[in-house]
Design an enzyme around this catalytic site. Sequence first.
Site, mmCIF file in Angstrom:
data_model
loop_
_atom_site.group_PDB
_atom_site.id
_atom_site.type_symbol
_atom_site.label_atom_id
_atom_site.label_comp_id
_atom_site.label_asym_id
_atom_site.label_seq_id
_atom_site.Cartn_x
_atom_site.Cartn_y
_atom_site.Cartn_z
ATOM 1 N N GLU A 79 76.534 7.393 89.268
ATOM 2 C CA GLU A 79 76.895 6.293 90.173
ATOM 3 C C GLU A 79 77.535 5.184 89.333
ATOM 4 O OE1 GLU A 79 73.576 3.864 91.644
ATOM 5 O OE2 GLU A 79 74.588 3.763 93.581
ATOM 6 N N CYS A 126 75.116 0.799 98.326
ATOM 7 C CA CYS A 126 74.630 2.185 98.199
ATOM 8 C C CYS A 126 75.288 3.076 99.228
ATOM 9 C CB CYS A 126 73.124 2.239 98.353
ATOM 10 S SG CYS A 126 72.605 1.908 100.020
HETATM 11 P P1 NAD Z 1 67.574 -1.759 89.883
HETATM 12 O O1 NAD Z 1 66.966 -0.414 89.956
HETATM 13 O O2 NAD Z 1 68.062 -2.256 88.575
HETATM 14 O O3 NAD Z 1 66.521 -2.868 90.393
HETATM 15 C C1 NAD Z 1 65.811 -2.709 91.590
HETATM 16 C C2 NAD Z 1 64.478 -3.435 91.456
HETATM 17 O O4 NAD Z 1 63.707 -2.808 90.430
HETATM 18 C C3 NAD Z 1 64.607 -4.899 91.095
HETATM 19 O O5 NAD Z 1 63.680 -5.651 91.848
HETATM 20 C C4 NAD Z 1 64.283 -4.915 89.610
HETATM 21 O O6 NAD Z 1 63.687 -6.134 89.199
HETATM 22 C C5 NAD Z 1 63.310 -3.776 89.464
HETATM 23 N N1 NAD Z 1 63.373 -3.140 88.145
HETATM 24 C C6 NAD Z 1 64.455 -3.085 87.315
HETATM 25 N N2 NAD Z 1 64.140 -2.431 86.195
HETATM 26 C C7 NAD Z 1 62.855 -2.034 86.315
HETATM 27 C C8 NAD Z 1 61.964 -1.287 85.475
HETATM 28 N N3 NAD Z 1 62.357 -0.808 84.288
HETATM 29 N N4 NAD Z 1 60.719 -1.054 85.914
HETATM 30 C C9 NAD Z 1 60.313 -1.519 87.110
HETATM 31 N N5 NAD Z 1 61.110 -2.230 87.934
HETATM 32 C C10 NAD Z 1 62.361 -2.483 87.554
HETATM 33 O O7 NAD Z 1 68.731 -1.802 90.988
HETATM 34 P P2 NAD Z 1 69.812 -2.926 91.237
HETATM 35 O O8 NAD Z 1 70.814 -2.901 90.136
HETATM 36 O O9 NAD Z 1 69.166 -4.207 91.590
HETATM 37 O O10 NAD Z 1 70.496 -2.370 92.577
HETATM 38 C C11 NAD Z 1 71.511 -1.411 92.588
HETATM 39 C C12 NAD Z 1 70.956 -0.010 92.797
HETATM 40 O O11 NAD Z 1 70.229 0.048 94.023
HETATM 41 C C13 NAD Z 1 72.065 1.025 92.934
HETATM 42 O O12 NAD Z 1 71.664 2.193 92.248
HETATM 43 C C14 NAD Z 1 72.133 1.272 94.435
HETATM 44 O O13 NAD Z 1 72.653 2.521 94.811
HETATM 45 C C15 NAD Z 1 70.698 1.156 94.789
HETATM 46 N N6 NAD Z 1 70.527 0.905 96.213
HETATM 47 C C16 NAD Z 1 70.050 1.913 96.986
HETATM 48 C C17 NAD Z 1 69.905 1.728 98.341
HETATM 49 C C18 NAD Z 1 69.362 2.821 99.215
HETATM 50 O O14 NAD Z 1 68.935 2.526 100.313
HETATM 51 N N7 NAD Z 1 69.359 4.057 98.782
HETATM 52 C C19 NAD Z 1 70.244 0.490 98.919
HETATM 53 C C20 NAD Z 1 70.720 -0.530 98.086
HETATM 54 C C21 NAD Z 1 70.860 -0.304 96.727
#
Ligand code: NAD
Length: 498
Positions: free
Chosen positions: A383, A281
Amino acid sequence: MRHVHHFIAGKHVSGSDPRTGDIFDPGTGQVQAQVCMGTPAELDQAVKAALAAQPEWAETNPQRRARVMFRFKELLEANMDELAVLLSSEHGKVIADSKGDIQRGLEVIEFACGIPHLLKGEYSQGAGPGIDIYAMRQPLGVVAGITPFNFPAMIPMWMFGIALACGNAFILKPSEKDPSVPVRLAELMLEAGAPEGILNVVQGDKAVVDAILTHDDIRAVSFVGSSDIAHYVYSTGTANAKRVQAMGGAKNHGIILPDADMDQVVADIAGAAFGSAGERCMALPVAVPVGAETADIFVERMRAEIDKLNIGVATDPDAHFGPVVTSAHRQRIENYIDMGVKEGAELVVDGRGATLQGHEDGFFIGPSMFDRVTPDMQSYKDEIFGPVLQVVRADSLEEAARLPSEHQYGNGVALFTRNGLAAREFATKVNVGMVGINVPIPVPVAYHTFGGWKRSAFGDINQHGVEGIRFYTKTKTVTQRWPSGDVQDQSFVIPTMG
Ligand code: NAD
C-alpha cells in the site's frame, strides 16, 4: 503553542508524562500544536471514569440515549464549518473533503438514533410446555477504539456512535497526528447530554495502545489503521480475552472493461485515486484496463486529466487535493515512486518534488501515474497511500479479476462496465469485501456494514450497521417457566422441548 490534552470524565487533563508529540500544519510544514502523550496511568483514570458512569447510562432507556445521539447530530451540523477547518488544518485535506469526513460519521450517528428498534430482542412463545424464551442484547461495559489519521471524524464516530447508543462507555485513542477533532467530538457529546465519563479521549501512541490491550476492565477494542498494527492489536487483544475488530490497509483495484463509459471512468478514477492525496483506505490506486486498446485510451485520457489537477492548501476552493500528512509520509511515497521506476514500470506522470508557490515547506506531492505495472513488483504489492495511480494491463476479465482476488489486501474493488451479467458474476466471485459496480469508492452507507477481507481486516464483525450493534453488545437468552404448583418429576437427562 496550543496544547491538545486528554479528555477524561468531561474534563481536559494534561497527564503525567512530559512527552509530547508535534502536530503539523501540512500546508505550511510548521508545528502548530503539541499533543500530550498518555501513559497507562491516564488510561486507567479514563477506565475508572468510564466504569463509574456506564451502569447508569446502560439503565437509561434506549429512547433517551437516542435523544442524546440526536442532539449530538444537531450539534455536529451546527459546528460543521468550525470542525472542518480544524480537521483540514491538521490533516491537510481540502475543506469540502473534511466536511465529507464529518458527514459520513454523522450518518452513523443518524443510524444510532434508531437504537430502540435496533436493540429489540427475540422472543419465542411456548417453546416448551409453559416455557417462553427471550433473548436480549446488553452492552459490554467499557470498550475502546484506536483510530488512524486519515478520517479523524468519521472513524471515531463509526465506533463510539454505535457503542454509546448500545449503552457502553467508550475510550478513544485517536491518531497523534490530528487529535483535535476527536476532542471536539467528545466535548460536543457532553454538550448533547452524554454523562461525564461516557466518552473519554486518551491521547498517545503505542504505550496507550498496549495499556488498552492489556487492561482487565476493557471488554472490546475496535481498531482501524495499517495492517501490521491491526494484526498486532488483534492478536494481543484476543490473547487478553477481548473482543477485537481490527481493520487494516488496502490496495483497491478498478477494472475497466472495453464497453465502459470512458468519460465517466476517467473522471471517477481521477477522483478516487488522487482525492485526499490518495490517503483513503477506499482510494482506487490501481487501474486495470482490459485489452490493449482500452489501456492505451485510458492512459492517454488519464494523463490529460491529471494535467488539469490542482494541488493546493486545504482552504483553496480550486484545489483538488492538499498536502499529505507529514514530511515522513511524503518521503515514503516518493521512495515508492523510486522503487516503481527501478522495478521497470513506466512513469507516465511524475509528481515527485512538486512544490506550491508561497508554501514551499508544505508537505505537497503531485499526482503520479505508472503504466505497465506488473503483479510481481513490490510497489504493486504494498500500500503506498499517496497520489500514485498504477496501471496494470490485463487481456481478459478473468485475468483482471484474479489481481484483486489474489492480492494480500481485500478492502474494496470496482468494475466499470455496461455488461450486467459480467458485473453480477464479478461481484459474486471476487475475493474482496466491498465491491463497486460503476461506483469507484464503494463505502457502504451507515445502515450497511463496512469491512474488508484478507489483510484488510482481522476479526469477524464489521463496522457499523447491524454488525456494529452485534460488536458492542452481548446476547443473553432467558428460558422461563412460571410454575403451576404441580411438582415436576426429577430428570437427569438434558432437558428437551419434545
Ligand atoms: P497506523 O497504523 O500508523 O496508526 C493507526 C493507530 O495505531 C494510531 O492511533 C496510532 O497511534 C497507532 N499505532 C501506530 N503505531 C503503533 C504501534 N507500533 N503499536 C500500537 N499502536 C500503534 O495508521 P495511520 O497511518 O494512522 O493510517 C493509515 C492506515 O490506516 C492505512 O494503512 C489505511 O489503509 C488504514 N485505514 C484502514 C481503514 C479500513 O477501514 N480498512 C480505514 C482508514 C484507514
